[in-house]
Design a protein around this motif. Structure first.
Motif, PDB file in Angstrom:
ATOM      1  N   SER A   1       5.252  11.650 -12.783  1.00 17.93           N
ATOM      2  CA  SER A   1       4.186  12.181 -12.190  1.00 17.93           C
ATOM      3  C   SER A   1       3.686  10.783 -11.561  1.00 17.93           C
ATOM      4  N   ASN A   2       3.045  10.645 -10.406  1.00 17.55           N
ATOM      5  CA  ASN A   2       2.491   9.608  -9.727  1.00 17.55           C
ATOM      6  C   ASN A   2       3.451   8.573  -9.156  1.00 17.55           C
ATOM      7  N   LEU A   3       4.633   8.883  -9.026  1.00 18.27           N
ATOM      8  CA  LEU A   3       5.694   7.907  -8.561  1.00 18.27           C
ATOM      9  C   LEU A   3       6.022   8.046  -7.263  1.00 18.27           C
TER      10      LEU A   3
ATOM     11  N   ILE B   1       9.984   9.171  -1.191  1.00 22.82           N
ATOM     12  CA  ILE B   1       9.294  10.530  -1.264  1.00 22.82           C
ATOM     13  C   ILE B   1       8.319  10.641  -2.358  1.00 22.82           C
ATOM     14  N   ASN B   2       6.951  11.281  -2.422  1.00 24.57           N
ATOM     15  CA  ASN B   2       6.195  11.132  -3.289  1.00 24.57           C
ATOM     16  C   ASN B   2       6.518  12.171  -4.190  1.00 24.57           C
ATOM     17  N   TRP B   3       6.433  11.826  -5.433  1.00 28.50           N
ATOM     18  CA  TRP B   3       7.009  12.816  -6.571  1.00 28.50           C
ATOM     19  C   TRP B   3       5.926  14.054  -6.618  1.00 28.50           C
TER      20      TRP B   3
ATOM     21  N   THR C   1       7.627  13.083   2.733  1.00 30.16           N
ATOM     22  CA  THR C   1       8.670  12.358   2.534  1.00 30.16           C
ATOM     23  C   THR C   1       8.705  11.412   3.982  1.00 30.16           C
ATOM     24  N   TYR C   2       9.207  10.270   4.113  1.00 29.95           N
ATOM     25  CA  TYR C   2       9.270   9.263   5.173  1.00 29.95           C
ATOM     26  C   TYR C   2      10.507   8.690   5.162  1.00 29.95           C
TER      27      TYR C   2
ATOM     28  N   ALA D   1      11.726   2.889  -7.456  1.00 26.47           N
ATOM     29  CA  ALA D   1      10.651   3.514  -7.922  1.00 26.47           C
ATOM     30  C   ALA D   1       9.204   2.691  -8.300  1.00 26.47           C
ATOM     31  N   ALA D   2       8.234   3.340  -8.007  1.00 23.36           N
ATOM     32  CA  ALA D   2       6.939   2.580  -8.285  1.00 23.36           C
ATOM     33  C   ALA D   2       5.669   3.575  -8.399  1.00 23.36           C
ATOM     34  N   ASP D   3       4.907   3.037  -9.331  1.00 23.09           N
ATOM     35  CA  ASP D   3       3.858   4.111  -9.624  1.00 23.09           C
ATOM     36  C   ASP D   3       3.003   3.957  -8.104  1.00 23.09           C
TER      37      ASP D   3
END
Length: 123
Positions: free
Chosen positions: A30-32, A51-53, A58-59, A98-100
């Protein structure tokens, strides 16, 4: 920290398709924000897709838009990159990242990386 392991690379002819997978572990996803990057020999690493989890938004880089699709599997904690209509210039080592989302929003970069998987497209 998020541990990322890519798989699915290989050799494919131009015009063909290949799918990459990225298995994530180590914390809740979550929030990744999760992304795919690639690096060809002698070049800098370049962005491919993200992608925003949380909401699945998406981009894509212009170079892959319409040919590549990034998606996620909440149950398996995997991120996929489906690559169609591959071109020789898509040849590179592909990395999952990945990143927060708060870190990403502030710094515009990722702080967790996989080891990479080779994709080679022959002409």
């Amino acid at each position: 920290q998020v541990q990322l392991v890519e798989s699915g690379g290989g050799l494919v002819q131009a015009g063909g398709s290949l799918g990459l997978s990225c298995a994530a572990s180590g914390r809740s996803l979550s929030n990744l924000v999760m992304g795919w990057f690639r690096q060809a020999p002698g070049t800098e690493r370049e962005f491919v897709a993200r992608i925003n989890w949380n909401d699945g938004s998406t981009y894509y880089a212009d170079s892959v838009k319409g040919r590549f699709t990034i998606s996620r599997d909440n149950a398996k904690k995997w991120v996929y990159l489906q690559m169609n209509s591959l071109k020789p210039e898509d040849t590179a080592v592909y990395y999952c990242a990945a990143a927060d989302y708060r870190y990403y929003s502030r710094y515009g970069r990722y702080d967790n990386w996989g080891q990479g998987t080779q994709v080679t497209v022959s002409s």
